[in-house]
Design an enzyme around this catalytic site. Structure first.
Site, mmCIF file in Angstrom:
data_model
loop_
_atom_site.group_PDB
_atom_site.id
_atom_site.type_symbol
_atom_site.label_atom_id
_atom_site.label_comp_id
_atom_site.label_asym_id
_atom_site.label_seq_id
_atom_site.Cartn_x
_atom_site.Cartn_y
_atom_site.Cartn_z
ATOM 1 C CB SER A 150 -3.938 -3.844 -6.634
ATOM 2 O OG SER A 150 -3.683 -4.765 -7.680
ATOM 3 C CE1 TYR A 163 0.906 -4.665 -4.684
ATOM 4 C CE2 TYR A 163 -0.542 -6.068 -6.007
ATOM 5 C CZ TYR A 163 0.029 -4.830 -5.743
ATOM 6 O OH TYR A 163 -0.301 -3.754 -6.534
#
Ligand code: NAP
Length: 251
Positions: free
Chosen positions: A146, A160
């Site tokens: 990501s 995350y």
């Protein structure tokens, strides 16, 4: 090996980026293993679409953070479709937006179990099966990281983002370990993509809110990530390994 004889396993292939990758892979001639965690209906829908278009696919329930599930998943896909030649380590989760000061240990364990342990376990199984050292014919792995691993996702989900930092390092280290065994390992780092993951963070409209701040002034579609994943797995990327490819509209 001709593309139509090749087998790809996509974790989290039931929805979002994984489902888009599954559909595109099938169109390119891959036999597709579609892993899901809970949403059997969504996985079955992707399989049905692929079969209706003349492709081959199988849906497999497994929690990627559970070693026994991972072993069963790889066996099921291989038994149904043939020897594996590609893995897309796509399954990933985030939880409600909050600051680091409000995180607890249980949440950290959930995030790291799926995003990090799951990616490692699946990568390990793929290597064991595809490596020329163990009689395999080589293959490709694409980890779905990501853009959060670059900017840290402050005030939203630093946990995350940190888990995706681990996915980046898995990509760098593993790519060098298996480069001489016929396996290329790369990652994509998507930016703001229109999927349901943002609802898990408590803000379904997040891409519309932040999209205008992206240099390209919009969010991305799952298919725009899927195309890069399939390019990295294709012969067109035959000399590319250990790369972290941003798919983020310039962000
Ligand atoms: P999504 O729409 O929420 O889909 C998540 C997928 O992962 C679903 O197929 C889900 O299965 C599966 N999954 C979740 N936990 C699992 C587990 N423990 N075991 C197996 N499968 C599991 O998410 P997405 O946006 O497509 O995200 C896909 C990947 O892209 C993730 O790694 C995410 O971090 C990454 N990413 C997304 C964005 C974005 O803006 N969307 C940006 C950067 C990176 P079920 O359907 O059964 O629940």
């Amino acid at each position: 090996m001709a593309q139509h004889e090749q087998v790809i396993l996509i974790t989290g292939g039931s929805r979002g980026i994984g489902a888009a990758t599954a559909r595109l892979a099938a169109r390119a001639g891959w036999r597709v293993g579609i892993n899901y965690h809970q949403n059997k209906a969504a996985a079955t829908q992707v399989v049905t679409e692929i079969e209706a278009a003349g492709g081959r696919a199988v849906a497999v329930q497994a929690d990627v953070s559970q070693e026994a599930d991972v072993l069963r998943m790889f066996d099921t896909v291989t038994d149904a479709l043939g020897p594996l030649t590609a893995l897309v380590n796509n399954a990933g989760i985030l939880e409600t937006q909050c600051r680091v000061r409000d995180l607890d240990a249980e949440r950290l364990q959930r995030i790291f179990a799926t995003n990090v342990t799951g990616s490692f376990l699946c990568a390990r199984e793929a290597v064991r099966r595809m490596s020329t050292l163990s009689g395999g014919s080589g293959g490709g792995i694409v980890n779905v990281s990501s853009g959060a691993s670059k900017h840290g996702a402050p005030n939203e989900y630093v946990d995350y983002a940190a888990s995706k930092g681990a996915v980046d390092v898995l990509t760098l280290g593993l790519s060098k370990e298996v480069a001489a065994e016929g396996i290329r390992v790369n990652a994509v780092r998507p930016g703001l993509i229109y999927t349901e993951i943002h609802a898990s963070g408590g803000e379904p409209g997040r891409v519309d809110r932040l999209g205008p701040q992206v240099p390209m002034q919009r969010g991305g579609q799952p298919e725009e990530v899927a195309r890069v994943i399939l390019w990295l797995l294709s012969e067109d990327a035959s000399y590319v390994t250990g790369m972290l490819v941003d798919v983020a509209g310039g962000r």
